[in-house]
Write a protein that holds these residues in place. Structure first.
Motif, mmCIF file in Angstrom:
data_model
loop_
_atom_site.group_PDB
_atom_site.id
_atom_site.type_symbol
_atom_site.label_atom_id
_atom_site.label_comp_id
_atom_site.label_asym_id
_atom_site.label_seq_id
_atom_site.Cartn_x
_atom_site.Cartn_y
_atom_site.Cartn_z
ATOM 1 N N ASN A 181 43.543 33.890 47.622
ATOM 2 C CA ASN A 181 44.416 32.826 47.120
ATOM 3 C C ASN A 181 44.576 32.914 45.607
ATOM 4 N N MET B 166 46.877 35.736 44.637
ATOM 5 C CA MET B 166 48.273 35.532 45.004
ATOM 6 C C MET B 166 48.962 34.464 44.173
ATOM 7 N N ILE B 167 48.214 33.473 43.670
ATOM 8 C CA ILE B 167 48.868 32.439 42.866
ATOM 9 C C ILE B 167 48.901 32.783 41.377
ATOM 10 N N LEU C 250 50.329 28.062 49.697
ATOM 11 C CA LEU C 250 50.044 29.404 50.203
ATOM 12 C C LEU C 250 49.231 29.349 51.487
ATOM 13 N N GLN C 251 48.172 28.564 51.483
ATOM 14 C CA GLN C 251 47.278 28.518 52.639
ATOM 15 C C GLN C 251 47.968 27.925 53.864
ATOM 16 N N THR D 152 49.153 30.782 55.794
ATOM 17 C CA THR D 152 48.211 31.829 56.204
ATOM 18 C C THR D 152 47.272 31.303 57.278
#
Length: 304
Positions: A103, A106-107, A259-260, A263
């Motif tokens: 995470n 990606m952020i 994001l999560q 996923t």
């Protein structure tokens, strides 16, 4: 296949673990040191929390970032460890520390950004930087007993540096970064405007005379550019349960939420309840000077 699949291979630790397992199954006498696992029974509170959740029929989605009660308990845990106030909206519960690190990559990282990583390193650090489109930049530490020199770190910085990975106690070397170095790193991050990804997963596995220092407790001003990564895999001997967390500025955690949600949706609900029961019952910080009814049992999340 997508081009990114050529940027990384299977985890080296995973391959070694599979080889050790195969050797043991073939009758070899194997001492398996391939993975960071604690060979210890689960704490009773963890078992009880999981069993109670199962018996109550807890089997539905939680909030994307985890149970509200668990995030509140983790905020309290961080307050005890760092001496600073934390809020639950600064905490994301994740599927192990590896997802917390993913995470973070990606952020934070755009294509072309550089991520400074002291070497030797856990192989996942550069792999995740590559997945995010970044470029790993390594700082050698072998000549300094595996503790990086601040001058070497500074020489590795460029205008494209986006983040520095600080892993202490270090995997795989076991080196514990001294207080003075962490202060220097924090001050450098502020001066040169980059993020710190602070992986402290082995913080509970430390031996005198060494002391583990959370970097945000040493230089509070660095907190606005620090993501703290931790898990319960080592401290509670539950690597396979996959439960970790990421702590940082609310805007970063908001990005992690988005994001999560695409996923894992949320971490394993039974593992969440198991860790929450540990924090309620067995964590010393909850047994001394803390309201014994907090975190509260029940609430909307616990029924999910």
């Amino acid at each position: 296949m997508a081009r990114r699949t050529h940027l990384f291979s299977n985890s080296g630790t995973a391959r070694a673990r599979a080889a050790a397992k195969a050797a043991a199954e073939a009758g070899r006498d194997v001492v398996d040191l391939t993975a960071g696992e604690i060979w210890s029974p689960l704490p009773p509170a963890v078992r009880d929390g999981a069993i109670e959740a199962i018996e109550r029929g807890v089997n539905r989605y939680t909030d994307t970032l985890g149970l509200a009660e668990l995030r509140g308990a983790l905020a309290h845990k961080l307050q005890i460890e760092t001496g600073q106030a934390w809020r639950s909206d600064e905490i994301a519960v994740t599927t192990g520390a590896k997802q917390a690190l993913f995470n973070a990559a990606m952020i934070l990282i755009d294509p072309g950004d550089e991520v400074v990583i002291p070497s030797p390193y856990w192989t996942t650090f550069p792999a995740q930087a590559l997945i995010a489109g970044g470029t790993p930049v390594f700082v050698e530490t072998r000549h300094r007993a595996f503790v990086p020199c601040i001058d070497d770190i500074e020489r590795a910085l460029t205008s494209r540096t986006r983040a520095l990975v600080v892993n202490t106690p270090n995997n795989p070397t076991g080196a514990v970064y001294p207080r003075e170095l962490l202060v220097q790193i924090a001050e450098l991050a502020i001066a040169r405007d980059f993020w710190i990804i602070f992986d402290e997963c082995y913080g509970s596995v430390i031996y005198e005379p060494h002391v583990h220092h959370p970097i945000v407790s040493l230089v509070p001003e660095v907190r606005s550019r620090t993501l703290v990564v931790n898990a319960f895999s080592k401290a509670l001997a539950l690597t396979g349960w996959r439960i970790g967390y990421l702590a940082g500025p609310k805007e970063a955690i908001d990005a992690v939420r988005a994001l999560q949600s695409h996923t894992t949706s949320n971490p394993n609900v039974i593992a969440q309840h198991a860790v929450l029961e540990h924090l309620r019952r067995d964590d010393p910080s909850f047994e001394t000077g803390c309201d014994p009814t907090w975190p509260p049992r029940g609430g909307s999340d616990s029924k999910n």
